[in-house]
Design a protein around this motif. Structure first.
Motif, PDB file in Angstrom:
ATOM      1  N   ALA A 202       0.826  -1.202   0.000  1.00  0.00           N
ATOM      2  CA  ALA A 202       0.000   0.000   0.000  1.00  0.00           C
ATOM      3  C   ALA A 202       0.866   1.260   0.000  1.00  0.00           C
ATOM      4  CB  ALA A 202      -0.938  -0.005   1.204  1.00  0.00           C
ATOM      5  N   LEU A 203       2.017   1.184   0.667  1.00  0.00           N
ATOM      6  CA  LEU A 203       2.925   2.329   0.725  1.00  0.00           C
ATOM      7  C   LEU A 203       3.718   2.500  -0.559  1.00  0.00           C
ATOM      8  CD1 LEU A 203       4.209   1.882   4.389  1.00  0.00           C
ATOM      9  CD2 LEU A 203       2.686   3.688   3.535  1.00  0.00           C
ATOM     10  N   ASP A 204       4.117   1.374  -1.180  1.00  0.00           N
ATOM     11  CA  ASP A 204       4.897   1.426  -2.422  1.00  0.00           C
ATOM     12  C   ASP A 204       4.778   0.089  -3.148  1.00  0.00           C
ATOM     13  OD1 ASP A 204       6.746   1.560  -4.493  1.00  0.00           O
ATOM     14  OD2 ASP A 204       8.262   2.572  -3.286  1.00  0.00           O
ATOM     15  N   SER A 205       3.974   0.049  -4.172  1.00  0.00           N
ATOM     16  CA  SER A 205       3.719  -1.207  -4.883  1.00  0.00           C
ATOM     17  C   SER A 205       4.867  -1.623  -5.804  1.00  0.00           C
ATOM     18  CB  SER A 205       2.421  -1.104  -5.693  1.00  0.00           C
ATOM     19  OG  SER A 205       2.542  -0.086  -6.678  1.00  0.00           O
ATOM     20  N   SER A 206       5.891  -0.793  -5.944  1.00  0.00           N
ATOM     21  CA  SER A 206       7.006  -1.160  -6.823  1.00  0.00           C
ATOM     22  C   SER A 206       8.027  -2.070  -6.137  1.00  0.00           C
ATOM     23  CB  SER A 206       7.720   0.098  -7.341  1.00  0.00           C
ATOM     24  OG  SER A 206       8.435   0.741  -6.294  1.00  0.00           O
ATOM     25  N   VAL A 207       7.916  -2.226  -4.834  1.00  0.00           N
ATOM     26  CA  VAL A 207       8.851  -3.083  -4.091  1.00  0.00           C
ATOM     27  C   VAL A 207       8.161  -4.403  -3.778  1.00  0.00           C
ATOM     28  CG1 VAL A 207      10.281  -3.315  -2.021  1.00  0.00           C
ATOM     29  CG2 VAL A 207      10.001  -1.065  -3.094  1.00  0.00           C
ATOM     30  N   GLU A 208       8.754  -5.485  -4.254  1.00  0.00           N
ATOM     31  CA  GLU A 208       8.205  -6.823  -4.034  1.00  0.00           C
ATOM     32  C   GLU A 208       8.792  -7.430  -2.760  1.00  0.00           C
ATOM     33  OE1 GLU A 208       5.875  -8.505  -5.468  1.00  0.00           O
ATOM     34  OE2 GLU A 208       5.551  -7.216  -7.199  1.00  0.00           O
ATOM     35  N   THR A 209       8.073  -8.358  -2.179  1.00  0.00           N
ATOM     36  CA  THR A 209       8.582  -9.115  -1.035  1.00  0.00           C
ATOM     37  C   THR A 209       8.705 -10.569  -1.447  1.00  0.00           C
ATOM     38  OG1 THR A 209       7.556  -7.609   0.554  1.00  0.00           O
ATOM     39  CG2 THR A 209       8.167  -9.802   1.361  1.00  0.00           C
ATOM     40  N   VAL A 210       9.845 -11.160  -1.140  1.00  0.00           N
ATOM     41  CA  VAL A 210      10.112 -12.564  -1.446  1.00  0.00           C
ATOM     42  C   VAL A 210      10.323 -13.295  -0.125  1.00  0.00           C
ATOM     43  CG1 VAL A 210      11.744 -14.158  -2.532  1.00  0.00           C
ATOM     44  CG2 VAL A 210      11.176 -12.001  -3.658  1.00  0.00           C
ATOM     45  N   PHE A 211       9.636 -14.424   0.032  1.00  0.00           N
ATOM     46  CA  PHE A 211       9.776 -15.223   1.241  1.00  0.00           C
ATOM     47  C   PHE A 211      10.662 -16.428   0.968  1.00  0.00           C
ATOM     48  CE2 PHE A 211       5.576 -13.226   1.775  1.00  0.00           C
ATOM     49  CZ  PHE A 211       5.793 -12.577   2.970  1.00  0.00           C
ATOM     50  N   LEU A 212      11.594 -16.664   1.872  1.00  0.00           N
ATOM     51  CA  LEU A 212      12.431 -17.868   1.816  1.00  0.00           C
ATOM     52  C   LEU A 212      12.167 -18.670   3.081  1.00  0.00           C
ATOM     53  CD1 LEU A 212      15.815 -16.369   0.539  1.00  0.00           C
ATOM     54  CD2 LEU A 212      14.080 -17.590  -0.782  1.00  0.00           C
ATOM     55  N   MET A 213      11.850 -19.915   2.911  1.00  0.00           N
ATOM     56  CA  MET A 213      11.651 -20.801   4.060  1.00  0.00           C
ATOM     57  C   MET A 213      13.008 -21.168   4.634  1.00  0.00           C
ATOM     58  SD  MET A 213       8.457 -21.271   4.575  1.00  0.00           S
ATOM     59  CE  MET A 213       8.620 -22.556   5.779  1.00  0.00           C
ATOM     60  N   ALA A 214      13.114 -21.104   5.926  1.00  0.00           N
ATOM     61  CA  ALA A 214      14.349 -21.533   6.581  1.00  0.00           C
ATOM     62  C   ALA A 214      14.522 -23.032   6.374  1.00  0.00           C
ATOM     63  CB  ALA A 214      14.282 -21.215   8.067  1.00  0.00           C
ATOM     64  N   GLU A 215      15.752 -23.465   6.246  1.00  0.00           N
ATOM     65  CA  GLU A 215      16.036 -24.898   6.173  1.00  0.00           C
ATOM     66  C   GLU A 215      15.465 -25.564   7.421  1.00  0.00           C
ATOM     67  OE1 GLU A 215      17.483 -26.783   3.879  1.00  0.00           O
ATOM     68  OE2 GLU A 215      18.047 -25.159   2.514  1.00  0.00           O
ATOM     69  N   ALA A 216      15.043 -26.792   7.286  1.00  0.00           N
ATOM     70  CA  ALA A 216      14.385 -27.508   8.395  1.00  0.00           C
ATOM     71  C   ALA A 216      15.217 -27.462   9.676  1.00  0.00           C
ATOM     72  CB  ALA A 216      14.085 -28.943   7.987  1.00  0.00           C
ATOM     73  N   ARG A 217      16.517 -27.619   9.553  1.00  0.00           N
ATOM     74  CA  ARG A 217      17.361 -27.661  10.759  1.00  0.00           C
ATOM     75  C   ARG A 217      17.479 -26.297  11.440  1.00  0.00           C
ATOM     76  NH1 ARG A 217      21.006 -27.731   6.447  1.00  0.00           N
ATOM     77  NH2 ARG A 217      22.750 -26.300   6.652  1.00  0.00           N
ATOM     78  N   HIS A 218      17.039 -25.232  10.753  1.00  0.00           N
ATOM     79  CA  HIS A 218      17.121 -23.884  11.319  1.00  0.00           C
ATOM     80  C   HIS A 218      15.759 -23.302  11.687  1.00  0.00           C
ATOM     81  CE1 HIS A 218      21.289 -23.873  10.241  1.00  0.00           C
ATOM     82  NE2 HIS A 218      21.060 -23.855   8.946  1.00  0.00           N
ATOM     83  N   GLN A 219      14.686 -24.050  11.475  1.00  0.00           N
ATOM     84  CA  GLN A 219      13.358 -23.470  11.652  1.00  0.00           C
ATOM     85  C   GLN A 219      13.029 -23.094  13.096  1.00  0.00           C
ATOM     86  OE1 GLN A 219      10.448 -25.853   9.620  1.00  0.00           O
ATOM     87  NE2 GLN A 219      11.155 -25.182   7.621  1.00  0.00           N
ATOM     88  N   ALA A 220      13.632 -23.726  14.057  1.00  0.00           N
ATOM     89  CA  ALA A 220      13.322 -23.410  15.458  1.00  0.00           C
ATOM     90  C   ALA A 220      14.183 -22.268  16.006  1.00  0.00           C
ATOM     91  CB  ALA A 220      13.516 -24.654  16.331  1.00  0.00           C
ATOM     92  N   ILE A 221      15.184 -21.853  15.252  1.00  0.00           N
ATOM     93  CA  ILE A 221      16.122 -20.854  15.764  1.00  0.00           C
ATOM     94  C   ILE A 221      15.487 -19.462  15.739  1.00  0.00           C
ATOM     95  CG2 ILE A 221      18.379 -19.766  15.491  1.00  0.00           C
ATOM     96  CD1 ILE A 221      19.325 -22.300  14.065  1.00  0.00           C
ATOM     97  N   ALA A 222      15.497 -18.820  16.883  1.00  0.00           N
ATOM     98  CA  ALA A 222      15.061 -17.431  17.013  1.00  0.00           C
ATOM     99  C   ALA A 222      16.065 -16.725  17.915  1.00  0.00           C
ATOM    100  CB  ALA A 222      13.661 -17.360  17.617  1.00  0.00           C
ATOM    101  N   SER A 223      16.465 -15.539  17.525  1.00  0.00           N
ATOM    102  CA  SER A 223      17.438 -14.792  18.324  1.00  0.00           C
ATOM    103  C   SER A 223      17.000 -14.659  19.774  1.00  0.00           C
ATOM    104  CB  SER A 223      17.667 -13.402  17.730  1.00  0.00           C
ATOM    105  OG  SER A 223      18.302 -13.486  16.490  1.00  0.00           O
ATOM    106  N   LYS A 224      15.719 -14.409  19.975  1.00  0.00           N
ATOM    107  CA  LYS A 224      15.188 -14.255  21.332  1.00  0.00           C
ATOM    108  C   LYS A 224      15.445 -15.512  22.163  1.00  0.00           C
ATOM    109  CE  LYS A 224      10.885 -13.315  23.756  1.00  0.00           C
ATOM    110  NZ  LYS A 224       9.465 -12.997  23.633  1.00  0.00           N
TER     111      LYS A 224
END
Length: 164
Positions: free
Chosen positions: A112-134
């Protein structure tokens, strides 16, 4: 030149982040790691240390992928940061369905703010999916072993914070 922006607080940078950076670097010519200055979150590491950790970790990734990878602190809206660095793509990492719900809202607002910028999602590798900095910080603070989640330099920085 395709420029991507991968934003986050990176407090600290984890193997999950590095996985996303490595894979995102293969999709763009230049990857900017947007290091958010979020005073409300009260980061463990000051901005300068987070940037230094990212630069240290990304030096080898840049050589490995042939893509320029740079750290860029920002405190404004993400979509404004994207414009500031010339990014046409925002890269986001996903770990679970809960991430998707939040990210879905963010994409809608950014579009809504700027339609010219796309967002791409990358799934974390399975072995990294539980990792959160917090969680990494919490485990380290309580004396647990976080060596499976971060690189040795980041582990040393965490040890310095909690054991020193």
């Amino acid at each position: 030149m395709r420029i991507g922006l991968y934003p986050g607080t990176f407090d600290p940078i984890t193997l999950g982040h590095i996985d996303i950076i490595r894979r995102a670097a293969l999709l763009v010519d230049r990857l900017v790691i947007g290091v958010a200055i979020n005073r409300d979150k009260g980061p463990l590491f000051p901005l300068e240390e987070r940037v230094a950790m990212i630069e240290g970790e990304c030096e080898a990734l840049s050589r490995e992928t042939g893509t320029e990878i740079v750290a860029h602190p920002f405190e404004n809206l993400l979509i404004h940061c994207a414009k500031d660095v010339g990014a046409s793509v925002i890269v986001r990492g996903l770990r679970a369905v809960a991430d998707f719900e939040y990210e879905f809202q963010m994409v809608g607002m950014n579009r809504a703010l700027d339609s010219s910028v796309e967002t791409v999602f990358l799934m974390a590798e399975a072995r990294h999916q539980a990792i959160a900095s917090k969680l990494v910080k919490e485990i380290a603070r309580l004396g647990g072993d976080v060596s499976k989640f971060v690189t040795p330099p980041v582990l040393a920085a965490l040890d310095g914070r909690f054991k020193g």
